[in-house]
Write a protein that holds these residues in place. Structure first.
Motif, PDB file in Angstrom:
ATOM      1  N   ASP A   1       0.717  -1.161  -0.130  1.00  0.00           N
ATOM      2  CA  ASP A   1       0.083   0.007   0.042  1.00  0.00           C
ATOM      3  C   ASP A   1       0.861   1.302  -0.104  1.00  0.00           C
ATOM      4  O   ASP A   1       0.267   2.333  -0.501  1.00  0.00           O
ATOM      5  N   GLU A   2       2.084   1.124   0.816  1.00  0.00           N
ATOM      6  CA  GLU A   2       2.933   2.321   0.534  1.00  0.00           C
ATOM      7  C   GLU A   2       3.371   2.557  -0.565  1.00  0.00           C
ATOM      8  O   GLU A   2       3.608   3.838  -1.039  1.00  0.00           O
ATOM      9  N   ASP A   3       3.680   1.385  -1.320  1.00  0.00           N
ATOM     10  CA  ASP A   3       4.028   1.848  -2.867  1.00  0.00           C
ATOM     11  C   ASP A   3       3.142   2.402  -3.826  1.00  0.00           C
ATOM     12  O   ASP A   3       3.283   3.230  -4.502  1.00  0.00           O
ATOM     13  N   ILE A   4       1.932   2.110  -3.579  1.00  0.00           N
ATOM     14  CA  ILE A   4       0.768   2.599  -4.079  1.00  0.00           C
ATOM     15  C   ILE A   4       0.502   4.205  -3.799  1.00  0.00           C
ATOM     16  O   ILE A   4       0.560   4.827  -4.670  1.00  0.00           O
ATOM     17  N   ASP A   5       0.517   4.469  -2.583  1.00  0.00           N
ATOM     18  CA  ASP A   5       0.544   5.845  -1.975  1.00  0.00           C
ATOM     19  C   ASP A   5       1.532   6.677  -2.574  1.00  0.00           C
ATOM     20  O   ASP A   5       1.503   8.029  -2.938  1.00  0.00           O
TER      21      ASP A   5
ATOM     22  N   LEU B   1       0.902   7.519  -6.080  1.00  0.00           N
ATOM     23  CA  LEU B   1      -0.007   8.616  -6.254  1.00  0.00           C
ATOM     24  C   LEU B   1       0.324  10.208  -5.929  1.00  0.00           C
ATOM     25  O   LEU B   1      -0.102  10.930  -6.390  1.00  0.00           O
ATOM     26  N   ASP B   2       1.402  10.118  -4.734  1.00  0.00           N
ATOM     27  CA  ASP B   2       1.884  11.342  -4.370  1.00  0.00           C
ATOM     28  C   ASP B   2       2.968  11.645  -5.488  1.00  0.00           C
ATOM     29  O   ASP B   2       2.755  13.032  -5.635  1.00  0.00           O
ATOM     30  N   GLU B   3       3.512  10.697  -6.363  1.00  0.00           N
ATOM     31  CA  GLU B   3       4.051  11.302  -7.568  1.00  0.00           C
ATOM     32  C   GLU B   3       3.262  11.851  -8.628  1.00  0.00           C
ATOM     33  O   GLU B   3       3.664  12.933  -9.256  1.00  0.00           O
TER      34      GLU B   3
ATOM     35  N   PRO C   1       1.328  15.195  -2.593  1.00  0.00           N
ATOM     36  CA  PRO C   1       0.767  14.541  -1.117  1.00  0.00           C
ATOM     37  C   PRO C   1      -0.589  15.265  -0.705  1.00  0.00           C
ATOM     38  O   PRO C   1      -0.960  16.420  -1.686  1.00  0.00           O
ATOM     39  N   ASP C   2      -1.377  14.568  -0.111  1.00  0.00           N
ATOM     40  CA  ASP C   2      -2.703  14.921   0.192  1.00  0.00           C
ATOM     41  C   ASP C   2      -2.763  16.610   0.476  1.00  0.00           C
ATOM     42  O   ASP C   2      -3.563  17.217   0.164  1.00  0.00           O
ATOM     43  N   ASP C   3      -1.803  17.044   1.263  1.00  0.00           N
ATOM     44  CA  ASP C   3      -1.687  18.476   1.782  1.00  0.00           C
ATOM     45  C   ASP C   3      -0.914  19.407   0.980  1.00  0.00           C
ATOM     46  O   ASP C   3      -0.706  20.527   1.370  1.00  0.00           O
TER      47      ASP C   3
ATOM     48  N   GLU D   1      -8.991  11.480  -4.300  1.00  0.00           N
ATOM     49  CA  GLU D   1     -10.075  10.547  -3.527  1.00  0.00           C
ATOM     50  C   GLU D   1     -10.231   9.405  -4.528  1.00  0.00           C
ATOM     51  O   GLU D   1     -10.516   8.514  -4.174  1.00  0.00           O
ATOM     52  N   MET D   2     -10.714   9.830  -5.848  1.00  0.00           N
ATOM     53  CA  MET D   2     -11.149   8.908  -6.861  1.00  0.00           C
ATOM     54  C   MET D   2     -10.134   7.804  -6.819  1.00  0.00           C
ATOM     55  O   MET D   2     -10.078   6.591  -7.147  1.00  0.00           O
ATOM     56  N   TYR D   3      -8.717   8.372  -7.050  1.00  0.00           N
ATOM     57  CA  TYR D   3      -7.710   7.456  -7.391  1.00  0.00           C
ATOM     58  C   TYR D   3      -7.224   6.748  -6.179  1.00  0.00           C
ATOM     59  O   TYR D   3      -6.552   5.676  -6.070  1.00  0.00           O
TER      60      TYR D   3
END
Length: 188
Positions: free
Chosen positions: A136-140, A143-145, A149-151, A170-172
């Motif tokens: 899950d960390e790899d996926i996160d 997604l951050d790339e 990041p979310d913030d 959120e969709m991704y």
């Protein structure tokens, strides 16, 4: 009934700035050289990896179940229909032009579907034996790339743009896209 000539812009620093946000013509040439080099390197690497996978798969005794092959054929047929729709060609017209039925197209797609499945199963087995998995960390991180990041970044954007970014993030982060991302990262 007449001859026209096209006025081409001068190849100078101004052209480089307007065409590719390059500082100078030499910078533009360097960017193009780097892009071509990266493309060729990636193409060569992909070719070598594909040949290795093909050789491993040829030596493996794997017979994908016909149900899996049928699903892959349907998947490929769906892609064909989608590509035809994007080009404005109705699927039925494509069949008429090719002089084929849908069953003929499926039969044509079947060997490639079987090859792709065999290669995929071989890769999965190699990954299992090597302990390769996508966390899950790899996926996160991926997604951050893609989105940051979310913030990050929303403070600089207007409220509407920031809301759209959050909505896309959120969709991704939903199960469907996370599974797609997991498969993509696993293949890589």
């Amino acid at each position: 009934k007449k001859i026209e000539t096209r006025d081409l812009p001068e190849l100078d620093d101004e052209f480089a700035k307007s065409a590719a946000d390059a500082g100078s013509l030499e910078d533009l040439r360097a960017q193009i050289r780097d892009d071509v080099h990266q493309g060729k390197t990636s193409e060569a690497r992909t070719s070598v990896v594909n040949r290795i996978i093909e050789q491993i798969a040829e030596g493996a005794e794997i017979d994908p179940p016909s149900v899996m092959i049928d699903e892959e054929v349907e998947h490929q047929l769906g892609h064909l229909k989608q590509n035809l729709a994007q080009s404005g060609t109705p699927y039925e017209a494509y069949l008429r032009i090719q002089g084929q039925t849908e069953d003929d197209v499926k039969a044509e797609l079947r060997p490639e579907a079987e090859r792709r499945l065999r290669n995929s199963l071989v890769l999965r087995e190699v990954a299992n034996r090597e302990g390769i998995e996508v966390t899950d960390e790899d996926i996160d991180a991926r997604l951050d790339e893609m989105f940051g990041p979310d913030d990050a970044g929303d403070d600089d954007a207007d409220e509407e743009t920031a809301a759209r970014r959050r909505q896309v993030r959120e969709m991704y982060r939903g199960d469907y896209f996370r599974n797609m991302m997991r498969n993509e990262l696993f293949d890589q």
